[in-house]
Design a protein around this motif. Structure first.
Motif, PDB file in Angstrom:
ATOM      1  N   LEU A  23      -3.625   3.932  -5.806  1.00 19.57           N
ATOM      2  CA  LEU A  23      -4.575   3.426  -5.181  1.00 19.57           C
ATOM      3  C   LEU A  23      -5.645   4.625  -4.833  1.00 19.57           C
ATOM      4  CD1 LEU A  23      -3.031   1.301  -2.229  1.00 19.57           C
ATOM      5  CD2 LEU A  23      -5.167   0.704  -3.677  1.00 19.57           C
TER       6      LEU A  23
ATOM      7  N   ILE B 161       1.149  -1.206  -0.277  1.00 23.79           N
ATOM      8  CA  ILE B 161      -0.012  -0.063   0.025  1.00 23.79           C
ATOM      9  C   ILE B 161       0.911   1.417   0.484  1.00 23.79           C
ATOM     10  CG2 ILE B 161      -1.694   1.414   1.133  1.00 23.79           C
ATOM     11  CD1 ILE B 161      -3.162  -1.409   1.880  1.00 23.79           C
TER      12      ILE B 161
ATOM     13  N   TRP C  15      -4.460   6.732   2.394  1.00 29.71           N
ATOM     14  CA  TRP C  15      -3.893   5.488   2.293  1.00 29.71           C
ATOM     15  C   TRP C  15      -2.237   5.619   2.501  1.00 29.71           C
ATOM     16  CZ3 TRP C  15      -5.446   1.412   0.691  1.00 29.71           C
ATOM     17  CH2 TRP C  15      -7.020   1.600   0.129  1.00 29.71           C
TER      18      TRP C  15
ATOM     19  N   THR D 294      -9.033   4.675  -5.569  1.00 27.61           N
ATOM     20  CA  THR D 294     -10.469   4.815  -5.125  1.00 27.61           C
ATOM     21  C   THR D 294     -10.623   5.355  -4.872  1.00 27.61           C
ATOM     22  OG1 THR D 294      -8.715   4.951  -3.635  1.00 27.61           O
ATOM     23  CG2 THR D 294      -8.635   3.117  -4.033  1.00 27.61           C
TER      24      THR D 294
ATOM     25  N   MET E 287       0.742   4.271  -3.467  1.00 31.13           N
ATOM     26  CA  MET E 287      -0.270   4.810  -2.881  1.00 31.13           C
ATOM     27  C   MET E 287      -1.023   6.235  -3.879  1.00 31.13           C
ATOM     28  SD  MET E 287       1.348   6.417   0.999  1.00 31.13           S
ATOM     29  CE  MET E 287       2.619   7.265   0.127  1.00 31.13           C
TER      30      MET E 287
END
Length: 462
Positions: free
Chosen positions: A357, A350, A368, A361, A354
């Motif tokens: 993501l 993750i 994140w 999202t 980052m």
């Protein structure tokens, strides 16, 4: 001077009716002394990580220079923890820890008064390196006496959980460093001091100095030195590796180092696993304030808060990991270590991805970042604790400091100074993305090596 540090000799046993009350009281007292004492060592070790972003912005140092200077602490600490481990097994833990902390606090405080200049970055790096080297040497006087205390005051079948509780001290210390540093920077700003980053060195050192004097009052070397029976006799727990030498007797260095540690192949395996655990621990934790600020994900105050949260959740994770070890694996350390390192790997993935993501999202990269730091922080410190406990359980009590020092040598010299400081610092100068990828690789290798240590615990339990 060497006689000053000699361990105290056993005293005559207290009256039987007093033993339980005094033993319980003293166990709490020495636990709190070692907990706060080791936490305070972290108030005077990671200060450069918090000050570095502002120092870079002022042109006093660059990222490579930060990596070099910070590696001095790790290099010195790696060897010091090993050497001090052998010395601490032959010394009074109370004096050893307290005096080291007093001197370390004064040295780190001095860094805040050094005459740095933007016109000579090389000199700045050199000065930082020397002072950080000295701090690293002194920092080695923290863990080994605590390992000795835990080995003598807590018996084998309770040690994994109790030591996991104690091991939260470094996450509490590092987390509190961020908050104290933020307080210090605010005070310096209110006083009109332009170089507020100096507060990161000065203010935490003052707190650490005060704690050192508390440790002098609270700590005692062994139960026998207080007129108490051994903890094994008191709790009727004679499991684990037996100690052949008498309490208060100095064990020959050759026996400590060669017979109990270097000839033990499983200690070597645990030490190698520890290197990659430490790579992730410091590769993420120490570089996160600089990375998050330079990448524009957080401002400098938010970075300090994130740094603190990352460490504070580690305290909870360490306790949970130790509880799982005691509750479900009868004190075995490798299985929960593997489970938690798998979660660390998820957190590192993750942390690396980052931006992707955030785009996928709709959540911000800052969100994140917190998710990744919380997962990694919660899960990494349990393995940090249990890997060392695993080593302690494979040697006699009077070699506990030596075993802890050897495992720490691998963690700090290879995992921290070489991998997380020098290599990651050099990679980060070119690409933060590549630097964060190395954390993913390190977590994966840590899992593999921890799996290989399962056999040692199965053999020891037989």
């Amino acid at each position: 001077m060497s006689r000053f540090f000699d361990p105290p000799q056993p005293k005559p046993l207290l009256p039987k009716e007093k033993i339980d009350r005094v033993f319980k009281s003293m166990r709490f007292r020495v636990f709190m002394g070692s907990f706060l004492g080791y936490a305070a060592y972290y108030l005077v070790r990671k200060n450069l990580s918090l000050a570095s972003a502002d120092m870079i912005a002022e042109g006093l140092i660059d990222k490579q220079g930060v990596g070099i200077a910070a590696s001095a602490v790790s290099i010195a600490y790696a060897f010091s923890k090993f050497i001090m481990g052998t010395l601490s097994d032959r010394s009074d833990a109370r004096k050893f820890l307290s005096i080291g902390l007093i001197i370390a606090s004064l040295v780190m405080m001095s860094v805040g008064f050094l005459p740095f200049s933007a016109s000579n970055m090389a000199l700045n790096v050199a000065m930082l390196f020397v002072f950080m080297l000295f701090v690293g040497v002194l920092s080695g006087m923290g863990w080994p006496p605590c390992g000795r205390i835990m080995a003598y005051w807590f018996s084998n079948n309770e040690r994994s959980f109790k030591m996991s509780l104690w091991n939260t001290s470094h996450t509490v210390g590092a987390g509190t460093l961020g908050l104290i540093a933020l307080l210090g920077v605010t005070i310096f700003a209110d006083m009109g001091i332009s170089q507020t980053w100096r507060a990161n060195f000065i203010v935490p050192s003052i707190f650490a100095l005060a704690i050192a004097f508390f440790c002098w009052w609270a700590l005692r070397d062994t139960p026998e030195s207080c007129g108490l029976p051994s903890v094994a006799d008191w709790r009727n727990d004679h499991s684990g590796v037996k100690t052949k030498e008498k309490v208060g007797e100095k064990v020959p260095f050759k026996t400590q180092l060669f017979d109990y540690v270097l000839k033990n192949k499983w200690i070597w395996m645990i030490a190698l696993a520890n290197a990659f655990v430490y790579m992730v621990r410091y590769g993420v934790g120490d570089w996160s304030p600089t990375f998050l600020q330079e990448s524009g994900i957080m401002d400098k105050d938010e970075c300090k808060v994130a740094f603190s949260i990352h460490n504070y959740v580690g305290a909870v994770g360490t306790i949970v990991c130790g509880w799982i070890s005691s509750k479900f694996f009868k004190g075995r350390c490798a299985p929960p270590t593997i489970l938690f390192m798998i979660l660390v790997l998820v957190g590192c993935l993750i942390y690396w991805q980052m931006p992707l993501l955030a785009q996928a999202t709709g959540l911000s990269a800052k969100v994140w970042a917190y998710v990744a730091l919380i997962i990694i922080g919660f899960c990494i410190y349990g393995p940090v604790a249990l890997v060392t406990i695993q080593a302690l359980n494979l040697v006699p009590k009077n070699a506990a400091g030596t075993a802890a020092g050897f495992v720490g040598l691998s963690g700090y010299l290879i995992g921290d100074s070489l991998l997380s400081k020098i290599i990651v610092g050099g990679i980060a100068d070119k690409s933060w993305d590549a630097a964060n990828l190395t954390m993913v690789i390190g977590a994966a290798l840590g899992i593999v090596l921890c799996v290989l240590t399962l056999k040692s615990e199965r053999q020891a339990a037989q």
